[in-house]
Each structure stands twice: as C-alpha cells, then as structure tokens.
Design a protein around this motif. Sequence first.
Motif, PDB file in Angstrom:
ATOM      1  N   ALA A 181       0.841  -1.201   0.000  1.00 34.53           N
ATOM      2  CA  ALA A 181       0.000   0.000   0.000  1.00 34.53           C
ATOM      3  C   ALA A 181       0.872   1.245   0.000  1.00 34.53           C
ATOM      4  O   ALA A 181       1.988   1.241   0.530  1.00 34.53           O
ATOM      5  CB  ALA A 181      -0.927   0.001   1.214  1.00 34.53           C
ATOM      6  N   LEU A 182       0.360   2.317  -0.600  1.00 30.02           N
ATOM      7  CA  LEU A 182       1.077   3.582  -0.611  1.00 30.02           C
ATOM      8  C   LEU A 182       0.720   4.390   0.638  1.00 30.02           C
ATOM      9  O   LEU A 182      -0.458   4.617   0.917  1.00 30.02           O
ATOM     10  CB  LEU A 182       0.722   4.389  -1.863  1.00 30.02           C
ATOM     11  N   THR A 183       1.740   4.804   1.363  1.00 28.92           N
ATOM     12  CA  THR A 183       1.533   5.597   2.572  1.00 28.92           C
ATOM     13  C   THR A 183       2.458   6.815   2.532  1.00 28.92           C
ATOM     14  O   THR A 183       3.517   6.778   1.893  1.00 28.92           O
ATOM     15  CB  THR A 183       1.835   4.769   3.834  1.00 28.92           C
ATOM     16  N   PRO A 184       2.097   7.904   3.213  1.00 28.04           N
ATOM     17  CA  PRO A 184       2.946   9.103   3.200  1.00 28.04           C
ATOM     18  C   PRO A 184       4.342   8.815   3.744  1.00 28.04           C
ATOM     19  O   PRO A 184       4.500   8.194   4.792  1.00 28.04           O
ATOM     20  CB  PRO A 184       2.193  10.095   4.100  1.00 28.04           C
ATOM     21  N   ALA A 185       5.358   9.266   3.032  1.00 22.88           N
ATOM     22  CA  ALA A 185       6.747   9.086   3.471  1.00 22.88           C
ATOM     23  C   ALA A 185       7.064  10.061   4.596  1.00 22.88           C
ATOM     24  O   ALA A 185       6.519  11.164   4.645  1.00 22.88           O
ATOM     25  CB  ALA A 185       7.701   9.317   2.297  1.00 22.88           C
ATOM     26  N   ARG A 186       7.946   9.650   5.498  1.00 25.81           N
ATOM     27  CA  ARG A 186       8.396  10.551   6.554  1.00 25.81           C
ATOM     28  C   ARG A 186       9.257  11.644   5.939  1.00 25.81           C
ATOM     29  O   ARG A 186      10.107  11.383   5.086  1.00 25.81           O
ATOM     30  CB  ARG A 186       9.229   9.783   7.582  1.00 25.81           C
ATOM     31  N   GLU A 187       9.005  12.875   6.328  1.00 25.39           N
ATOM     32  CA  GLU A 187       9.765  14.013   5.823  1.00 25.39           C
ATOM     33  C   GLU A 187      10.796  14.459   6.857  1.00 25.39           C
ATOM     34  O   GLU A 187      10.513  14.489   8.054  1.00 25.39           O
ATOM     35  CB  GLU A 187       8.822  15.176   5.491  1.00 25.39           C
ATOM     36  N   TYR A 188      11.987  14.787   6.364  1.00 26.82           N
ATOM     37  CA  TYR A 188      13.067  15.280   7.218  1.00 26.82           C
ATOM     38  C   TYR A 188      13.466  16.665   6.727  1.00 26.82           C
ATOM     39  O   TYR A 188      13.717  16.857   5.540  1.00 26.82           O
ATOM     40  CB  TYR A 188      14.289  14.359   7.153  1.00 26.82           C
ATOM     41  N   ALA A 189      13.498  17.613   7.629  1.00 28.36           N
ATOM     42  CA  ALA A 189      13.902  18.979   7.282  1.00 28.36           C
ATOM     43  C   ALA A 189      15.377  19.167   7.603  1.00 28.36           C
ATOM     44  O   ALA A 189      15.830  18.856   8.705  1.00 28.36           O
ATOM     45  CB  ALA A 189      13.070  19.991   8.061  1.00 28.36           C
ATOM     46  N   GLN A 190      16.136  19.652   6.633  1.00 31.62           N
ATOM     47  CA  GLN A 190      17.572  19.871   6.801  1.00 31.62           C
ATOM     48  C   GLN A 190      17.976  21.093   5.990  1.00 31.62           C
ATOM     49  O   GLN A 190      17.856  21.098   4.763  1.00 31.62           O
ATOM     50  CB  GLN A 190      18.352  18.636   6.326  1.00 31.62           C
ATOM     51  N   ARG A 191      18.404  22.156   6.656  1.00 25.60           N
ATOM     52  CA  ARG A 191      18.857  23.380   5.989  1.00 25.60           C
ATOM     53  C   ARG A 191      17.819  23.868   4.970  1.00 25.60           C
ATOM     54  O   ARG A 191      18.101  24.091   3.800  1.00 25.60           O
ATOM     55  CB  ARG A 191      20.214  23.160   5.319  1.00 25.60           C
ATOM     56  N   ASP A 192      16.591  24.031   5.441  1.00 27.65           N
ATOM     57  CA  ASP A 192      15.490  24.546   4.622  1.00 27.65           C
ATOM     58  C   ASP A 192      15.156  23.651   3.428  1.00 27.65           C
ATOM     59  O   ASP A 192      14.561  24.113   2.453  1.00 27.65           O
ATOM     60  CB  ASP A 192      15.800  25.965   4.117  1.00 27.65           C
ATOM     61  N   THR A 193      15.561  22.384   3.501  1.00 31.52           N
ATOM     62  CA  THR A 193      15.272  21.436   2.427  1.00 31.52           C
ATOM     63  C   THR A 193      14.520  20.246   3.007  1.00 31.52           C
ATOM     64  O   THR A 193      14.822  19.793   4.112  1.00 31.52           O
ATOM     65  CB  THR A 193      16.566  20.948   1.765  1.00 31.52           C
ATOM     66  N   THR A 194      13.534  19.753   2.268  1.00 34.11           N
ATOM     67  CA  THR A 194      12.758  18.589   2.701  1.00 34.11           C
ATOM     68  C   THR A 194      13.291  17.336   2.021  1.00 34.11           C
ATOM     69  O   THR A 194      13.398  17.279   0.795  1.00 34.11           O
ATOM     70  CB  THR A 194      11.271  18.767   2.358  1.00 34.11           C
TER      71      THR A 194
END
Length: 270
Positions: free
Chosen positions: A19-32
């Motif tokens: 199943a497709l599920t939302p990926a975890r997002e990581y913020a680093q130096r104003d970049t996702t």
Amino acid sequence: MRDLKGIVEVELLVEDNGALTPAREYAQRDTTYVEGRSGQRYALRVRNLTGGRVEVVPSVDGLDVQSGKDASFDLRGLVIRPHESFEFSGFRISHTEVATFRFGSIEQSYAAQIGKPRNVGVIGVAVFEELAPPPPPPPFTPSYGGGAASGAAPPAPFGGPPSPAPQGFGPPPGAPPPAPAVPRAPGAAPVPAAPKGLGTTFGERRESRITSTQFDRATPKPAAVLVIRYEQREGLRALGIDVDGLSQRETASPFPAETGFAKPPPGWRG
C-alpha cells in the motif's frame, strides 16, 4: 508539505506492504528530504487547497513527467479542480497509462538511461493559478449623435479564447508514446557518468486516465514551487540527518511507568 501561500499540499507516497503511505519528511537546511528504498514504488499526491482550479507541472529527476523532456515552466501540466487531489504515479506514456515511478540505482534511472543524470534525486512541483474570467460586457443600448450608428452591432465580448491545457498530461490523441532511449552510435559523445545514489526508474505500465480541458494561466511564472529530495538511508545519514535517532526518540514516553522518587546517578555525592 504546503507552499507558503497555502495553494497546494504535496505528499510523497511510498509503497509499504503493498500500500502507498505518506513518506516521513526530514527537514535539513530549509530542504525537505524523504527516504527511499531500491525497488520501492512511489507516487506524488498533490491536493488543491483553494476554491479555484490550479495547474500542476511536476518533474522527477529534472524531467517533465509527461514528455520526458527537461522540466520547464513553459510545459503544460495537469489541472486539479477545487479541493480535489491527484496522484502522479509514473512517467506518462499515453492518455490511459504511465510507467510506474520506482526507486532504483542512478544507473537504472530513466534520467541516466537517456543521458541526463545530472538532476537525479529531486522532485519538483510548479503550481499555476487560473486567470479570473473577465467581467461580462455591459448591456447594449443604442446611442444617437456622435455614438454608434443606429443598428450597429453590440460590442465584442471581452477577452479572447483561453489557451489550451490538458486536464491530464497526455499528448494529443493518437500521438506516439515517448521513444525509448536509443543506443549511442560509435564515436558519439560519451554519456555523462552517473553519480552514486538513488534515482527513479521507468517502471511497469500502470493505468492512469486523463482527459483534456482549457486553462488560462494567471501569470507566466508559477505561483508556487515545491521541492522534495530523496535519498537512501545511508545518504540521509551522510547529509547529517539523524534518521536512526529520530525513530528512537519517537518511542520516548513523557510519563514512563516509574514509581517513587528520582534515583541519584552513579557517583552522586549530594
């Protein structure tokens, strides 16, 4: 993630147990950043948060997902109706099918296969708002003297015909799908070497139906541009993103089941 104006919401969906599920997002130096695994299917879901239609032009690895050409704001996109969403699940090969997005090595990526590995690892979404329709012309009333002659035709309607934009991404009906990469002829210029890391492959066929519609952009430049970069876990670690520590900290409880008072640490003398 959302743009600063609140026009759209963008989510990268990754396959987990089918199943497709939302990926975890990581913020680093104003970049996702998001994590991807080789062979994993993914899709890009874009939700229109406004009360008007928007045109969305996504790119993967620097390539337009409809044409396979270098991504550009000049290329047309998919029109999403108010408060609705659409999942971009692959590179479009017709009005009814796409080639599935799957993570793979950069050497296996579609961009590298056609000799354009420079921008592998990045997903972009350009969003255009729709030009408001002009106000209707005032009711026609005959005039005398210096005005129009009696019986003259009423004024022409304001504006011109809207410019075409697809309701989806498909080329005109009957147009052939994008041509596969052609082997280089002997003596041709060498294809640039692909860097190490994760890319997006030109996967298996998958149904995705679209139609055509009319859309006139409010501005030549997009109202918003959103960017997501993807990497393997090792690549995220190399960027200084604490992917392991974050998952451990998520299990921390604010009120563990302890009893009694605080226990002094070893060597504490008070």
